[in-house]
Motif scaffolding. Structure first.
Motif, PDB file in Angstrom:
ATOM      1  N   GLY A   1      54.854  75.597  17.086  1.00 29.12           N
ATOM      2  CA  GLY A   1      55.247  75.760  15.701  1.00 29.12           C
ATOM      3  C   GLY A   1      56.479  74.943  15.356  1.00 29.12           C
ATOM      4  N   LEU A   2      57.551  75.601  14.908  1.00 25.54           N
ATOM      5  CA  LEU A   2      58.780  74.918  14.518  1.00 25.54           C
ATOM      6  C   LEU A   2      59.411  74.182  15.688  1.00 25.54           C
ATOM      7  CD1 LEU A   2      60.437  77.644  12.246  1.00 25.54           C
ATOM      8  CD2 LEU A   2      59.216  75.582  11.509  1.00 25.54           C
ATOM      9  N   TRP A   3      59.054  74.536  16.919  1.00 22.07           N
ATOM     10  CA  TRP A   3      59.612  73.911  18.120  1.00 22.07           C
ATOM     11  C   TRP A   3      58.599  72.990  18.820  1.00 22.07           C
ATOM     12  CZ3 TRP A   3      60.223  78.889  16.487  1.00 22.07           C
ATOM     13  CH2 TRP A   3      61.525  79.272  16.159  1.00 22.07           C
ATOM     14  N   ALA A   4      57.485  72.685  18.132  1.00 20.58           N
ATOM     15  CA  ALA A   4      56.447  71.840  18.745  1.00 20.58           C
ATOM     16  C   ALA A   4      56.982  70.450  19.095  1.00 20.58           C
ATOM     17  CB  ALA A   4      55.250  71.722  17.806  1.00 20.58           C
ATOM     18  N   LYS A   5      57.865  69.928  18.263  1.00 20.24           N
ATOM     19  CA  LYS A   5      58.416  68.598  18.516  1.00 20.24           C
ATOM     20  C   LYS A   5      59.140  68.574  19.857  1.00 20.24           C
ATOM     21  CE  LYS A   5      59.263  64.605  16.177  1.00 20.24           C
ATOM     22  NZ  LYS A   5      58.220  63.801  15.509  1.00 20.24           N
TER      23      LYS A   5
ATOM     24  N   GLY B   1      48.562  66.905   6.449  1.00 24.41           N
ATOM     25  CA  GLY B   1      48.550  68.334   6.174  1.00 24.41           C
ATOM     26  C   GLY B   1      47.635  69.158   7.055  1.00 24.41           C
ATOM     27  N   ASN B   2      46.746  68.512   7.799  1.00 29.28           N
ATOM     28  CA  ASN B   2      45.875  69.250   8.705  1.00 29.28           C
ATOM     29  C   ASN B   2      46.530  69.366  10.083  1.00 29.28           C
ATOM     30  OD1 ASN B   2      43.691  70.051   7.116  1.00 29.28           O
ATOM     31  ND2 ASN B   2      42.677  68.062   7.317  1.00 29.28           N
ATOM     32  N   PRO B   3      46.125  70.341  10.885  1.00 31.93           N
ATOM     33  CA  PRO B   3      46.736  70.539  12.202  1.00 31.93           C
ATOM     34  C   PRO B   3      46.507  69.362  13.141  1.00 31.93           C
ATOM     35  CG  PRO B   3      45.455  72.465  11.530  1.00 31.93           C
ATOM     36  CD  PRO B   3      45.112  71.369  10.578  1.00 31.93           C
ATOM     37  N   ILE B   4      47.258  69.346  14.236  1.00 34.62           N
ATOM     38  CA  ILE B   4      46.956  68.435  15.343  1.00 34.62           C
ATOM     39  C   ILE B   4      46.540  69.304  16.530  1.00 34.62           C
ATOM     40  CG2 ILE B   4      48.303  66.468  14.607  1.00 34.62           C
ATOM     41  CD1 ILE B   4      50.539  67.365  16.433  1.00 34.62           C
ATOM     42  N   VAL B   5      45.329  69.045  17.005  1.00 32.35           N
ATOM     43  CA  VAL B   5      44.685  69.894  18.006  1.00 32.35           C
ATOM     44  C   VAL B   5      44.029  69.006  19.054  1.00 32.35           C
ATOM     45  CG1 VAL B   5      42.937  71.687  18.371  1.00 32.35           C
ATOM     46  CG2 VAL B   5      44.228  71.639  16.229  1.00 32.35           C
ATOM     47  N   GLY B   6      44.074  69.456  20.306  1.00 34.48           N
ATOM     48  CA  GLY B   6      43.298  68.788  21.336  1.00 34.48           C
ATOM     49  C   GLY B   6      44.126  68.252  22.481  1.00 34.48           C
ATOM     50  N   PRO B   7      43.487  67.508  23.378  1.00 39.56           N
ATOM     51  CA  PRO B   7      44.181  66.927  24.535  1.00 39.56           C
ATOM     52  C   PRO B   7      44.935  65.672  24.134  1.00 39.56           C
ATOM     53  CG  PRO B   7      41.857  66.331  24.602  1.00 39.56           C
ATOM     54  CD  PRO B   7      42.023  67.226  23.403  1.00 39.56           C
ATOM     55  N   VAL B   8      46.091  65.474  24.734  1.00 38.97           N
ATOM     56  CA  VAL B   8      46.903  64.288  24.471  1.00 38.97           C
ATOM     57  C   VAL B   8      46.580  63.231  25.515  1.00 38.97           C
ATOM     58  CG1 VAL B   8      49.255  63.378  24.319  1.00 38.97           C
ATOM     59  CG2 VAL B   8      48.730  65.655  23.421  1.00 38.97           C
ATOM     60  N   ARG B   9      46.207  62.069  25.037  1.00 36.30           N
ATOM     61  CA  ARG B   9      45.840  60.983  25.949  1.00 36.30           C
ATOM     62  C   ARG B   9      47.001  60.658  26.893  1.00 36.30           C
ATOM     63  NH1 ARG B   9      45.883  54.910  24.423  1.00 36.30           N
ATOM     64  NH2 ARG B   9      45.255  53.965  26.385  1.00 36.30           N
ATOM     65  N   GLY B  10      46.674  60.537  28.169  1.00 37.66           N
ATOM     66  CA  GLY B  10      47.668  60.185  29.161  1.00 37.66           C
ATOM     67  C   GLY B  10      48.404  61.367  29.758  1.00 37.66           C
ATOM     68  N   LEU B  11      48.169  62.566  29.236  1.00 33.08           N
ATOM     69  CA  LEU B  11      48.816  63.777  29.756  1.00 33.08           C
ATOM     70  C   LEU B  11      47.726  64.757  30.162  1.00 33.08           C
ATOM     71  CD1 LEU B  11      51.711  64.288  27.177  1.00 33.08           C
ATOM     72  CD2 LEU B  11      51.875  63.331  29.470  1.00 33.08           C
ATOM     73  N   LYS B  12      47.345  64.719  31.407  1.00 30.66           N
ATOM     74  CA  LYS B  12      46.241  65.556  31.862  1.00 30.66           C
ATOM     75  C   LYS B  12      46.569  67.032  31.690  1.00 30.66           C
ATOM     76  CE  LYS B  12      43.101  66.313  35.755  1.00 30.66           C
ATOM     77  NZ  LYS B  12      42.754  65.943  37.139  1.00 30.66           N
ATOM     78  N   ASN B  13      45.635  67.749  31.094  1.00 24.57           N
ATOM     79  CA  ASN B  13      45.728  69.202  30.924  1.00 24.57           C
ATOM     80  C   ASN B  13      46.895  69.635  30.041  1.00 24.57           C
ATOM     81  OD1 ASN B  13      43.484  69.474  32.564  1.00 24.57           O
ATOM     82  ND2 ASN B  13      44.678  69.840  34.419  1.00 24.57           N
ATOM     83  N   TYR B  14      47.338  68.734  29.164  1.00 29.01           N
ATOM     84  CA  TYR B  14      48.350  69.100  28.158  1.00 29.01           C
ATOM     85  C   TYR B  14      47.658  69.104  26.805  1.00 29.01           C
ATOM     86  CZ  TYR B  14      52.616  68.980  25.315  1.00 29.01           C
ATOM     87  OH  TYR B  14      53.610  69.262  24.403  1.00 29.01           O
ATOM     88  N   TRP B  15      47.691  70.245  26.142  1.00 27.40           N
ATOM     89  CA  TRP B  15      46.947  70.447  24.909  1.00 27.40           C
ATOM     90  C   TRP B  15      47.906  70.811  23.782  1.00 27.40           C
ATOM     91  CZ3 TRP B  15      41.558  69.996  25.607  1.00 27.40           C
ATOM     92  CH2 TRP B  15      41.129  70.014  26.933  1.00 27.40           C
ATOM     93  N   VAL B  16      47.508  70.474  22.553  1.00 29.54           N
ATOM     94  CA  VAL B  16      48.355  70.809  21.410  1.00 29.54           C
ATOM     95  C   VAL B  16      47.574  71.621  20.386  1.00 29.54           C
ATOM     96  CG1 VAL B  16      49.913  68.845  21.669  1.00 29.54           C
ATOM     97  CG2 VAL B  16      47.840  68.596  20.285  1.00 29.54           C
ATOM     98  N   ALA B  17      48.292  72.519  19.732  1.00 32.89           N
ATOM     99  CA  ALA B  17      47.779  73.275  18.582  1.00 32.89           C
ATOM    100  C   ALA B  17      48.977  73.455  17.657  1.00 32.89           C
ATOM    101  CB  ALA B  17      47.203  74.619  19.018  1.00 32.89           C
ATOM    102  N   CYS B  18      49.317  72.385  16.950  1.00 30.52           N
ATOM    103  CA  CYS B  18      50.571  72.309  16.202  1.00 30.52           C
ATOM    104  C   CYS B  18      50.306  71.893  14.756  1.00 30.52           C
ATOM    105  CB  CYS B  18      51.509  71.282  16.825  1.00 30.52           C
ATOM    106  SG  CYS B  18      51.738  71.427  18.590  1.00 30.52           S
ATOM    107  N   GLY B  19      51.370  71.985  13.951  1.00 33.12           N
ATOM    108  CA  GLY B  19      51.279  71.524  12.570  1.00 33.12           C
ATOM    109  C   GLY B  19      50.314  72.326  11.729  1.00 33.12           C
ATOM    110  N   VAL B  20      50.125  73.594  12.078  1.00 35.85           N
ATOM    111  CA  VAL B  20      49.159  74.431  11.360  1.00 35.85           C
ATOM    112  C   VAL B  20      49.900  75.142  10.228  1.00 35.85           C
ATOM    113  CG1 VAL B  20      47.294  76.113  11.626  1.00 35.85           C
ATOM    114  CG2 VAL B  20      48.023  74.747  13.586  1.00 35.85           C
ATOM    115  N   MET B  21      50.109  74.417   9.141  1.00 39.23           N
ATOM    116  CA  MET B  21      50.928  74.983   8.069  1.00 39.23           C
ATOM    117  C   MET B  21      50.180  76.089   7.321  1.00 39.23           C
ATOM    118  SD  MET B  21      50.035  73.918   4.749  1.00 39.23           S
ATOM    119  CE  MET B  21      48.647  72.946   4.180  1.00 39.23           C
ATOM    120  N   ALA B  22      48.872  76.117   7.399  1.00 41.30           N
ATOM    121  CA  ALA B  22      48.082  77.185   6.779  1.00 41.30           C
ATOM    122  C   ALA B  22      47.500  78.062   7.878  1.00 41.30           C
ATOM    123  CB  ALA B  22      46.969  76.593   5.907  1.00 41.30           C
TER     124      ALA B  22
END
Length: 803
Positions: free
Chosen positions: A205-209, A329-350
């Motif tokens: 959330g607010l600390w995703a960065k 305005g849409n979330p960022i979801v999924g695996p990050v390229r180059g970072l094995k097994n690191y996933w994001v579910a961020c920027g979900v303002m709604a």
């Protein structure tokens, strides 16, 4: 707290709790959620907590609908009251174009299976929300499946249901460091000790960065301020024996719902403000930002006009809280390229509209390898590293926030974050009248117009209609020149290149000096790409596709890594032009000493050529359906190549054209493109790409699933429609009807200038997919007659592009 978990979710807001719940729901019980403070202690606790299914991306809208329908289930499963108020809600339009847009949105809802929405009159709006002044209102879009809930109770319901399924929740324990391990697992270093996690989910959330920086990635998210207030009791509300529906005044930038016997009113102001762009302070908790009433006063004034009872209402509480936003305005979801097994579910303002869908999709991705739905509109891979640049992020998030309730037209080219990347011939093309649009940060030509021309924004045909038509017809008559910097290019080399490509692609690989259309499948048989594979000879191959899919495709290539093969993204190093039309060969012959005759360079052949002073790679193909040459060159020679070709074609009718004309030309050929006819949600059989699959060549990714589809058949087929349109054309996701029954939807559409007809491509139920079938299609909210016609209404034999 254990020392090892299969997955650790970092962040105890509604999104993190939803991810945790869905992981357990789909079978992973050895999972934990770690929260620095208490559940909801970020954006969640102060959220207005309304929910709705309406979204500009129909796939995201469907996931929002899933979220809403999940609420009663998690309440029952957890035993936690979520304070659910299913009041229904209405979006109000007082502008004629906005009203047209709402009618179009209703039609799109039908296409994605959301059948709870209906169009309503001003009198019906007054019944739904009695305190609204409907003066000047033209109508609204009502959805009974809207409402609001208790953010605290809902988050605890997700968490409680997950705990019942075996999950652990660890509170008051901040993550201070993330370290990747050689085996692909992660050391999650917390204030209370180190955990080894096979998978890590950033739901910060607010600390995703900051959590991104811990893993070495700069995420395109930033917090922004958002205001609402809650009133004291309002007599008009207190006198009612029911709860009013949610009202969104789109033209007034405000939303309103009932809160006790008063109301909650929030605004999306035109002068937004960022807050701690690099992420919230670690010690920020259940706190608010001082209200800034002067900054939002224009929107408050509009709200008082639309809801007159606010003029005498007392304010019980102001809330100015921070939410995280992404550029679109849409979330960022999924695996990050180059970072094995690191996933994001961020920027979900709604979060209360999207949290359930985000949790479901990410859990499916982690457990099954792919989400069930096509969620590219949420995928982190829709962005490149450029999107995290502070100034780019500031401009684009500000633009999105201020336009939260502002209608974006299909032909509108928004200015934020532009121009960023420019093709080599940008200045020359601009001087020639190029009107630019953008794709993945790159400026690409829309069309060429007289200096001073300004296109009107509209849902219908704009004043650029004839300009685009002239470009398209000039290609058919003589020749057109299109900048193809926006084609991605990947160089595939090494001793293992042929074997890797043969497994990756479903087509038969071309021989040296040839190119081939190349479907790429996932293991489940659904599409991963519609690429072109080019064999330059000497072991060197290219894959070509869409520029905006570069991160998406490179992530996929990495996941399918083979031995002794190197894949390099050369999209910014190489550029080029498409030269296409009946005079294309005559023009090209004037620029080279080499033989470019049909015998020497037949259809789908390729080779290295000197084009003037430019050493170029040339392939004989064109999406326009005409004789064509895709000419690629180093980006530094882009302007020189343009000058060379224009000089050679000056007396042969060569005209520069943009992608609007190219789109019209490809529709006349029934040629599909990615994100329209081809997506991760579709299969080769549905889309007709199965004709390019070499089922007999041996094993390739997705072969077994594709074989099963070939044997079983498919319930839908791609067809070409002719539509009796008047002043507007289909654009995508409009429903297709047969005697009042929905039998499909449009994937893309436009006007075919050569054939003089409005045409569209559509996915239609197999029972109604025969040529000549009479159907109807909603165009800007109006139902129009349509019929299925034979594919490729222009030059069905393909003679023109093979000459």
């Amino acid at each position: 707290m254990k020392s090892h978990y299969r997955a650790v979710v970092i962040g105890g807001g509604v999104v993190g709790a939803s991810v945790l719940y869905h992981l357990t729901r789909f079978g992973w019980s050895d999972v934990a959620l770690i929260e620095r403070a208490e559940l909801t202690a970020g954006s969640t606790w102060h959220a207005a907590a309304g929910f709705h299914a309406l979204n500009a991306d129909p796939n995201v809208a469907a996931l929002q609908d899933y979220t809403i329908n999940l609420y009663r289930e998690i309440e029952a499963e957890s035993g936690q009251n979520i304070g659910l108020h299913m009041t229904g809600g209405v979006n109000i339009a007082s502008d004629p174009q906005r009203w047209e847009w709402l009618k179009s949105a209703w039609a799109v809802f039908q296409s994605v299976g959301i059948e709870t929405a209906r169009l309503v009159t001003p009198d019906e709006i007054k019944e739904i929300c009695p305190i609204v002044d409907v003066t000047g209102v033209l109508g609204g879009l009502h959805d009974s499946n809207e409402g609001h809930l208790d953010p605290y109770g809902t988050t605890h319901a997700y968490a409680g249901a997950a705990k019942k399924r075996g999950a652990e929740i660890i509170l008051r324990n901040r993550v201070v460091e993330l370290r990747s391990r050689a085996d692909g697992h992660w050391d999650v270093v917390t204030e209370q000790g180190t955990i080894i996690a096979e998978h890590v989910v950033n739901a910060g959330g607010l600390w995703a960065k900051q959590l991104g920086h811990m893993a070495g990635v700069d995420l395109p998210v930033t917090p922004m301020e958002h205001h609402y207030f809650i009133t004291e009791d309002i007599p008009e509300i207190a006198a009612l024996d029911r709860e009013i529906g949610i009202a969104v005044d789109l033209d007034g930038f405000s939303y309103l719902r009932q809160e006790r016997k008063g109301v909650l009113l929030g605004v999306y102001e035109q002068n937004p403000k960022h807050w701690n762009m690099d992420g919230a302070p670690w010690d920020y908790g259940i706190e608010l930002i001082p209200e800034d009433i002067d900054r939002i006063s224009p929107e408050l004034a509009k709200a008082h006009e639309r809801f007159p009872c606010l003029a005498t209402a007392g304010i019980r509480k102001w809330v100015n809280g921070a939410f995280t936003f992404t550029p679109d305005g849409n979330p960022i979801v999924g695996p990050v390229r180059g970072l094995k097994n690191y996933w994001v579910a961020c920027g979900v303002m709604a979060g209360f509209s999207q949290g359930g869908g985000v949790g479901k999709s990410l859990a499916e991705w982690m457990i099954y390898g792919e989400p069930q739905a096509d969620i590219f509109g949420m995928d982190i891979a829709r962005y490149g590293a450029f999107a995290a640049n502070r100034e780019y992020l500031k401009q684009t998030t500000r633009q999105f926030y201020s336009r939260r309730f502002v209608m974006t037209f299909p032909n509108e080219r928004l200015p934020a974050g532009r121009p960023l990347k420019r093709p080599g011939a940008y200045d020359g093309m601009s001087a020639a009248g190029c009107e630019w649009t953008a794709s993945w940060g790159l400026e690409i030509p829309a069309y060429f117009a007289p200096m001073g021309f300004r296109e009107n924004t509209t849902l219908k045909r704009s004043n650029a209609f004839d300009i685009v038509g002239d470009e398209a017809l000039q290609v058919r008559r003589a020749a057109g020149l299109v900048d193809i910097s926006a084609y991605s290019r990947y160089a595939v080399s090494g001793p293992g290149a042929h074997a890797w490509l043969d497994r990756l692609l479903a087509c038969r690989l071309p021989k040296a000096g040839q190119a081939r259309l190349a479907p790429m499948l996932g293991p489940d048989g659904r599409l991963k790409g519609d690429l072109t594979v080019i064999n330059w000879g000497g072991g060197d191959h290219w894959l070509m596709g869409s520029y905006y899919l570069r991160e998406f495709h490179m992530r996929w290539f990495d996941s399918q890594a083979g031995e002794s093969v190197t894949v390099t993204d050369i999209s910014d190093a190489m550029s080029g032009f498409l030269l296409t039309g009946p005079n294309a060969r005559k023009i090209l012959e004037r620029t080279t000493h080499q033989d470019v005759s049909a015998a020497a360079l037949p259809f789908m052949a390729c080779g290295a050529f000197d084009i003037g002073m430019v050493q170029a790679c040339v392939a004989r193909l064109s999406i326009a359906g005409e004789l064509g040459f895709e000419i690629s060159c180093p980006a530094t020679m882009h302007a020189t190549l343009r000058h060379t070709l224009l000089a050679a074609g000056e007396d042969l009718g060569l005209a520069e054209i943009g992608y609007y004309a190219l789109n019209a030309l490809r529709l006349e050929k029934s040629f599909g493109i990615w994100s329209r006819e081809f997506t991760q949600g579709y299969t080769p059989g549905q889309t007709g790409l199965d004709r390019f699959i070499a089922f007999d060549k041996g094993d390739f990714v997705g072969r077994e699933a594709a074989l099963r589809e070939r044997q079983a058949g498919t319930s839908q087929r791609m067809v070409t429609l002719e539509i009796d349109a008047h002043d507007a054309d289909a654009s995508g996701f409009e429903p297709v009807w047969r005697d009042g029954r929905r039998v499909g939807f449009v994937t893309s559409g436009g006007f075919g200038y050569t054939i003089g007809k409005s045409v569209a491509l559509a996915l239609v139920d197999d029972d109604f997919a025969e040529e000549g079938t009479a159907l109807s299609v909603h165009i800007v909210g109006v139902e129009r007659p349509a019929r299925i016609i034979a594919a490729s209404p222009y030059d069905p034999s393909g003679k023109a592009m093979r000459q």
